[in-house]
Scaffold this active site. Structure first.
Site, PDB file in Angstrom:
ATOM      1  N   GLY A  71     -12.171  30.770  37.188  1.00  0.00           N
ATOM      2  CA  GLY A  71     -12.025  29.536  37.950  1.00  0.00           C
ATOM      3  C   GLY A  71     -11.341  28.436  37.150  1.00  0.00           C
ATOM      4  N   ASN A 150     -20.878  22.593  43.167  1.00  0.00           N
ATOM      5  CA  ASN A 150     -21.696  23.526  42.389  1.00  0.00           C
ATOM      6  C   ASN A 150     -23.116  23.032  42.148  1.00  0.00           C
ATOM      7  OD1 ASN A 150     -19.641  21.893  40.954  1.00  0.00           O
ATOM      8  ND2 ASN A 150     -20.845  22.400  39.144  1.00  0.00           N
ATOM      9  N   GLN A 178     -17.354  27.995  44.274  1.00  0.00           N
ATOM     10  CA  GLN A 178     -18.746  28.158  44.722  1.00  0.00           C
ATOM     11  C   GLN A 178     -18.841  28.617  46.177  1.00  0.00           C
ATOM     12  OE1 GLN A 178     -21.457  28.209  43.002  1.00  0.00           O
ATOM     13  NE2 GLN A 178     -20.725  27.389  41.064  1.00  0.00           N
ATOM     14  N   HIS A 200     -17.268  35.922  38.644  1.00  0.00           N
ATOM     15  CA  HIS A 200     -18.687  35.995  38.271  1.00  0.00           C
ATOM     16  C   HIS A 200     -19.605  35.185  39.172  1.00  0.00           C
ATOM     17  CE1 HIS A 200     -19.336  32.167  35.838  1.00  0.00           C
ATOM     18  NE2 HIS A 200     -18.026  32.163  35.942  1.00  0.00           N
ATOM     19  N   THR A 236      -1.061  41.274  29.973  1.00  0.00           N
ATOM     20  CA  THR A 236      -1.561  42.555  30.472  1.00  0.00           C
ATOM     21  C   THR A 236      -2.824  42.334  31.294  1.00  0.00           C
ATOM     22  OG1 THR A 236      -0.598  43.695  28.606  1.00  0.00           O
ATOM     23  CG2 THR A 236      -2.349  44.864  29.773  1.00  0.00           C
ATOM     24  N   CYS A 324     -22.450  24.147  33.051  1.00  0.00           N
ATOM     25  CA  CYS A 324     -21.434  23.803  32.064  1.00  0.00           C
ATOM     26  C   CYS A 324     -21.731  22.469  31.384  1.00  0.00           C
ATOM     27  CB  CYS A 324     -20.062  23.764  32.715  1.00  0.00           C
ATOM     28  SG  CYS A 324     -19.724  25.216  33.700  1.00  0.00           S
TER      29      CYS A 324
HETATM   30  N1  PLP Z   1     -15.188  25.271  39.666  1.00  0.00           N
HETATM   31  C1  PLP Z   1     -16.468  25.244  40.066  1.00  0.00           C
HETATM   32  C2  PLP Z   1     -16.832  24.509  41.311  1.00  0.00           C
HETATM   33  C3  PLP Z   1     -17.451  25.909  39.323  1.00  0.00           C
HETATM   34  O1  PLP Z   1     -18.722  25.871  39.729  1.00  0.00           O
HETATM   35  C4  PLP Z   1     -17.070  26.596  38.138  1.00  0.00           C
HETATM   36  C5  PLP Z   1     -18.083  27.250  37.293  1.00  0.00           C
HETATM   37  O2  PLP Z   1     -19.237  26.873  37.265  1.00  0.00           O
HETATM   38  C6  PLP Z   1     -15.718  26.604  37.783  1.00  0.00           C
HETATM   39  C7  PLP Z   1     -14.803  25.930  38.561  1.00  0.00           C
HETATM   40  C8  PLP Z   1     -15.240  27.338  36.562  1.00  0.00           C
HETATM   41  O3  PLP Z   1     -15.192  28.730  36.803  1.00  0.00           O
HETATM   42  P1  PLP Z   1     -15.174  29.792  35.596  1.00  0.00           P
HETATM   43  O4  PLP Z   1     -16.547  29.815  35.039  1.00  0.00           O
HETATM   44  O5  PLP Z   1     -14.795  31.086  36.234  1.00  0.00           O
HETATM   45  O6  PLP Z   1     -14.141  29.322  34.635  1.00  0.00           O
END
Ligand code: PLP
Length: 385
Positions: A71, A150, A178, A200, A236, A324
């Site tokens: 993401g 999220n 999300q 994931h 790759t 995060c």
């Molecule tokens: N965008 C949103 C709304 C998310 O909730 C997240 C991850 O929590 C991301 C982007 C980032 O995704 P990734 O963990 O695959 O880099």
């Protein structure tokens, strides 16, 4: 001790079916899909299949799918790749409650002379679409707005947003990390130029994602090197992960409605009982326009982190704000943008469910949580004794 996993907005379990599909591509079919020989070349067929599986879930053409590392990369690529393609425009519009994968990029753009508008949200976490309308002008290169938040699960009215943005000839990027797999989406019915998703978050592997690029949309290539992904993203391919992501999308497409009805029932049972049994608990975010799996609840006058630690002793996993950002004790930027009072924002817990949760797990959590909250309240300096 058993694990009760209610942190599925942070990441999800890889589905067994996904793992089974990936396994042969580590030690058995390990060739490079760009190779001339059959051993490597045959893998291209599997990647094509994965592209079709993703496209089927999104309602788009397989040629519009670009595989990325997740993401974050998709968000960065959509924003930076658009701005590089339209260098004469210097304004970007986003919201205050985006994920850091969007907000950090936008804030960095300000250091390079861009004007960035972060739209406000109301107490339910919803946007004022007039404000969006008023901020779009001839200098606007891009609007980047998420589908579902999220932290709170609040869903934005993406059809209306897309209509406003694209009717003004402005590029629209949607972070749907999300939302994909949790709520239906049909890109053939809605004009979105770019969409980000992440493996994931929908029972696929980590480190793989997709940037959907609508046919005809201008995007500067964001990784230079080989010719992979139609020259848009060199490197790759992460073959097993791409195959796994394809399978995860196929599983999601098959059962999105039934599965999410069941998840919503469990979420509602958990949420309703918590709000009933714990005094001074409040739901954060629009109760109705919300992902079926997410409940963000504030327990006034106590620390979310203290609740998490005590839940953890019973094997119950949840989150206080976005995974995060949970390294720091700053109250979540999302709750602050919604005007949630400080004492409530600090005591917020996000429960996010998945297809693997059971009613037993909900009951077990309801057995433990109210007494944890009571105990912490007894220790809290903010509660009158
Ligand atoms: N965008 C949103 C709304 C998310 O909730 C997240 C991850 O929590 C991301 C982007 C980032 O995704 P990734 O963990 O695959 O880099």
């Amino acid at each position: 001790m058993k694990t009760v996993y209610f942190d599925n907005n942070a990441t999800t379990k890889v589905a067994e079916e996904v793992l089974a599909e990936m396994e042969p591509y580590f030690c058995q079919f390990y060739g490079n899909p760009s190779s001339m020989h059959t051993f490597g070349g045959q893998i291209g067929t599997k990647i094509r299949q994965a592209r079709e599986q993703v496209a089927e879930l999104l309602g788009c053409d397989p040629s519009e799918i670009v595989f990325t590392s997740g993401g974050t990369e998709s968000d960065n690529a959509a924003i930076n790749g658009t701005l590089a393609a339209v260098p004469n425009k210097r304004k970007v519009i986003t919201t205050r409650i985006e994920h850091q994968a969007v907000l950090a990029v936008c804030r960095e753009l300000e250091n390079h002379g861009y004007v960035v508008v972060e739209l406000a949200v109301d107490k339910d976490g919803q946007l004022d679409l007039n404000e969006l309308q008023e901020n779009i002008d001839d200098d606007t290169a891009l609007v980047t707005i998420m589908y579902a938040n999220n932290e709170t699960g609040v869903i934005f009215p993406i059809d209306k947003i897309a209509e406003i943005v694209t009717s003004r000839g402005v590029v629209f990027h949607m972070d749907a990390v999300q939302a994909v797999g949790k709520i239906p989406l049909n890109l053939s019915k809605c004009h979105i130029d770019f969409l980000s998703l992440s493996g994931h978050k929908l029972h696929g592997p980590k480190g793989v994602g997709v940037l959907y690029v609508r046919k005809g949309t201008r995007l500067s290539p964001f990784m230079l090197g080989g010719h992979q992904e139609g020259g848009r993203r060199a490197g790759t391919e992460n073959v097993p992960a791409i195959i796994g992501l394809g399978k995860a999308c196929e599983l999601a497409a098959k059962s999105i409605k039934e599965e999410n009805d069941k998840i919503k029932q469990l979420r509602d049972k958990l949420e309703d009982a918590i709000l009933k049994r714990c005094p001074d608990a409040r739901l954060n975010g629009d109760k109705h326009n919300r992902l079926p799996n997410t409940a963000n609840i504030s327990f006034e006058y106590i620390e979310g982190e203290a609740i998490l630690l005590m839940l953890d002793k019973f094997g119950i996993c949840a989150s206080s704000g976005s995974a995060c950002t949970s390294g720091s004790l700053e109250p979540s930027h999302v709750l602050r943008a919604m005007g949630v009072p400080f004492t409530a924002a600090h005591g917020s817990i996000r429960f996010s469910l998945s297809r693997y949760n059971t009613e037993e797990e909900v009951d077990y959590t309801l057995e433990k949580l109210p007494s944890i909250v009571n105990r912490l309240r007894e220790l809290s300096p903010f509660v009158a004794k």
